[in-house]
Scaffold this motif. Structure first.
Motif, PDB file in Angstrom:
ATOM      1  N   THR A  85      -3.613  -5.773  -8.886  1.00 58.15           N
ATOM      2  CA  THR A  85      -2.482  -4.910  -8.522  1.00 58.15           C
ATOM      3  C   THR A  85      -2.373  -3.791  -9.548  1.00 58.15           C
ATOM      4  N   MET A  86      -2.448  -2.559  -9.068  1.00 63.04           N
ATOM      5  CA  MET A  86      -2.434  -1.400  -9.969  1.00 63.04           C
ATOM      6  C   MET A  86      -1.647  -0.253  -9.352  1.00 63.04           C
ATOM      7  N   VAL A  87      -1.099   0.583 -10.225  1.00 56.95           N
ATOM      8  CA  VAL A  87      -0.479   1.836  -9.787  1.00 56.95           C
ATOM      9  C   VAL A  87      -1.546   2.916  -9.873  1.00 56.95           C
ATOM     10  N   CYS A  88      -1.762   3.610  -8.762  1.00 61.28           N
ATOM     11  CA  CYS A  88      -2.757   4.674  -8.706  1.00 61.28           C
ATOM     12  C   CYS A  88      -2.036   6.011  -8.569  1.00 61.28           C
ATOM     13  N   ARG A  89      -2.383   6.955  -9.417  1.00 59.25           N
ATOM     14  CA  ARG A  89      -1.783   8.283  -9.327  1.00 59.25           C
ATOM     15  C   ARG A  89      -2.775   9.326  -9.808  1.00 59.25           C
ATOM     16  N   LEU A  90      -2.511  10.559  -9.441  1.00 62.52           N
ATOM     17  CA  LEU A  90      -3.325  11.687  -9.873  1.00 62.52           C
ATOM     18  C   LEU A  90      -2.799  12.161 -11.218  1.00 62.52           C
ATOM     19  N   SER A  91      -3.706  12.491 -12.142  1.00 60.78           N
ATOM     20  CA  SER A  91      -3.275  12.982 -13.462  1.00 60.78           C
ATOM     21  C   SER A  91      -2.610  14.350 -13.322  1.00 60.78           C
ATOM     22  N   ASN A  92      -1.823  14.731 -14.315  1.00 66.03           N
ATOM     23  CA  ASN A  92      -1.100  16.008 -14.262  1.00 66.03           C
ATOM     24  C   ASN A  92      -2.030  17.214 -14.166  1.00 66.03           C
ATOM     25  N   ASN A  93      -3.235  17.104 -14.761  1.00 64.98           N
ATOM     26  CA  ASN A  93      -4.182  18.223 -14.664  1.00 64.98           C
ATOM     27  C   ASN A  93      -5.026  18.157 -13.386  1.00 64.98           C
ATOM     28  N   GLN A  94      -4.764  17.132 -12.538  1.00 65.50           N
ATOM     29  CA  GLN A  94      -5.391  16.965 -11.220  1.00 65.50           C
ATOM     30  C   GLN A  94      -6.895  16.729 -11.296  1.00 65.50           C
ATOM     31  N   ARG A  95      -7.383  16.220 -12.424  1.00 67.66           N
ATOM     32  CA  ARG A  95      -8.818  15.973 -12.594  1.00 67.66           C
ATOM     33  C   ARG A  95      -9.186  14.502 -12.543  1.00 67.66           C
ATOM     34  N   TYR A  96      -8.192  13.623 -12.674  1.00 68.10           N
ATOM     35  CA  TYR A  96      -8.483  12.186 -12.740  1.00 68.10           C
ATOM     36  C   TYR A  96      -7.556  11.388 -11.834  1.00 68.10           C
ATOM     37  N   LEU A  97      -8.094  10.293 -11.287  1.00 64.64           N
ATOM     38  CA  LEU A  97      -7.261   9.272 -10.666  1.00 64.64           C
ATOM     39  C   LEU A  97      -6.997   8.245 -11.757  1.00 64.64           C
ATOM     40  N   LEU A  98      -5.737   7.982 -12.039  1.00 65.02           N
ATOM     41  CA  LEU A  98      -5.367   7.021 -13.079  1.00 65.02           C
ATOM     42  C   LEU A  98      -4.959   5.716 -12.419  1.00 65.02           C
ATOM     43  N   LEU A  99      -5.564   4.623 -12.854  1.00 64.89           N
ATOM     44  CA  LEU A  99      -5.264   3.294 -12.332  1.00 64.89           C
ATOM     45  C   LEU A  99      -4.705   2.453 -13.467  1.00 64.89           C
ATOM     46  N   ASP A 100      -3.468   1.992 -13.314  1.00 71.09           N
ATOM     47  CA  ASP A 100      -2.815   1.208 -14.361  1.00 71.09           C
ATOM     48  C   ASP A 100      -2.330  -0.122 -13.823  1.00 71.09           C
ATOM     49  N   GLY A 101      -2.745  -1.193 -14.485  1.00 72.48           N
ATOM     50  CA  GLY A 101      -2.303  -2.550 -14.164  1.00 72.48           C
ATOM     51  C   GLY A 101      -2.484  -3.377 -15.421  1.00 72.48           C
ATOM     52  N   ASP A 102      -3.173  -4.518 -15.310  1.00 74.89           N
ATOM     53  CA  ASP A 102      -3.531  -5.278 -16.508  1.00 74.89           C
ATOM     54  C   ASP A 102      -4.552  -4.512 -17.328  1.00 74.89           C
ATOM     55  N   SER A 103      -5.319  -3.657 -16.667  1.00 77.80           N
ATOM     56  CA  SER A 103      -6.280  -2.785 -17.347  1.00 77.80           C
ATOM     57  C   SER A 103      -5.972  -1.335 -16.972  1.00 77.80           C
ATOM     58  N   HIS A 104      -6.629  -0.404 -17.644  1.00 79.77           N
ATOM     59  CA  HIS A 104      -6.419   1.029 -17.384  1.00 79.77           C
ATOM     60  C   HIS A 104      -7.772   1.673 -17.089  1.00 79.77           C
ATOM     61  N   HIS A 105      -7.831   2.478 -16.024  1.00 81.28           N
ATOM     62  CA  HIS A 105      -9.061   3.184 -15.664  1.00 81.28           C
ATOM     63  C   HIS A 105      -8.735   4.637 -15.344  1.00 81.28           C
ATOM     64  N   GLU A 106      -9.638   5.531 -15.746  1.00 83.17           N
ATOM     65  CA  GLU A 106      -9.538   6.949 -15.396  1.00 83.17           C
ATOM     66  C   GLU A 106     -10.794   7.320 -14.626  1.00 83.17           C
ATOM     67  N   ILE A 107     -10.614   7.785 -13.404  1.00 78.78           N
ATOM     68  CA  ILE A 107     -11.748   8.146 -12.555  1.00 78.78           C
ATOM     69  C   ILE A 107     -11.786   9.651 -12.387  1.00 78.78           C
ATOM     70  N   ASP A 108     -12.886  10.245 -12.824  1.00 79.20           N
ATOM     71  CA  ASP A 108     -13.066  11.688 -12.715  1.00 79.20           C
ATOM     72  C   ASP A 108     -13.205  12.053 -11.238  1.00 79.20           C
ATOM     73  N   VAL A 109     -12.292  12.872 -10.730  1.00 73.53           N
ATOM     74  CA  VAL A 109     -12.292  13.258  -9.314  1.00 73.53           C
ATOM     75  C   VAL A 109     -13.611  13.930  -8.929  1.00 73.53           C
ATOM     76  N   ALA A 110     -14.219  14.663  -9.855  1.00 71.91           N
ATOM     77  CA  ALA A 110     -15.481  15.360  -9.571  1.00 71.91           C
ATOM     78  C   ALA A 110     -16.621  14.385  -9.297  1.00 71.91           C
ATOM     79  N   ARG A 111     -16.485  13.124  -9.709  1.00 78.01           N
ATOM     80  CA  ARG A 111     -17.540  12.120  -9.496  1.00 78.01           C
ATOM     81  C   ARG A 111     -17.396  11.391  -8.165  1.00 78.01           C
TER      82      ARG A 111
END
Length: 202
Positions: A85-111
């Motif tokens: 279970t994670m909260v998914c949101r777009l970063s303020n600079n609109q370059r990353y998808l941020l996933l926050d739960g028990d762990s944290h992940h940053e996904i580069d939108v360009a990838r």
């Protein structure tokens, strides 16, 4: 498509601020906001570019706020059996998808190579799934009906990994308010992907 007018002292050239091509006043008379290129005031654009810019302006006014605020999903990474279970949101600079739960992940939108919006009642690959390939340039699949989005499957090129990695977001079956927020986020992400596909050559 460029204007066929013969330019002279009376018929002036006008440059579309989005594509840079030359047009006469009639073909390049619309003034539309162009936020992605940091113009503060509406600027002159050709009819083709103005259409895309109108859609972008609507996206900035409505869907972007939804993507920035985020929503809760069950997230599955690759071949993992257990979703987190994670909260998914777009970063303020609109370059990353941020996933926050028990762990944290940053996904580069360009990838992100492809996005599939999964809809209720149809498994992946069936007719009522919307597919847009945002970076690879293939045609979008036909859209089916008014089915409700239940999740999203992203394929991305992870740094240092061979091949593509899959990430699946599924809206949980919890409180109706949370479910509405997740559905709104999926709809906004679908709109963003469609916009990326349509404006990739602009």
């Amino acid at each position: 498509m460029q204007c066929d007018a013969k330019f002279d002292f009376l018929t002036r050239k006008h440059h579309c601020r989005r594509c840079g091509r030359c047009f006469c006043d009639k073909c390049c008379g619309q003034k539309v906001p162009l936020r992605r290129m940091c113009f503060v005031d509406p600027v002159r654009q050709c009819a083709e570019c103005a259409l895309v810019s109108h859609k972008e302006a609507e996206f900035y006014d409505k869907q972007l706020k939804v993507l920035l605020s985020g929503a809760t999903f069950l997230v599955t990474f690759g071949n993992s059996e257990k979703p987190e279970t994670m909260v998914c949101r777009l970063s303020n600079n609109q370059r990353y998808l941020l996933l926050d739960g028990d762990s944290h992940h940053e996904i580069d939108v360009a990838r992100i190579c492809s996005v599939q919006t999964l809809t209720e009642g149809f498994p992946p690959g069936e007719k009522d799934m919307h597919t847009y390939t945002s970076l690879l340039g293939s045609q979008p699949a036909s859209e089916g009906g008014n089915a409700r989005a239940t999740g999203m499957s992203l394929r991305l090129a992870a740094p240092g990994a061979d091949g593509l990695t899959q990430l699946k977001l599924t809206a949980g079956e919890d409180a109706p308010a949370s479910r509405r927020q997740s559905t709104a986020w999926l709809a906004a992400m679908h709109k963003a992907t469609k916009l990326l596909y349509e404006s990739r050559d602009q």
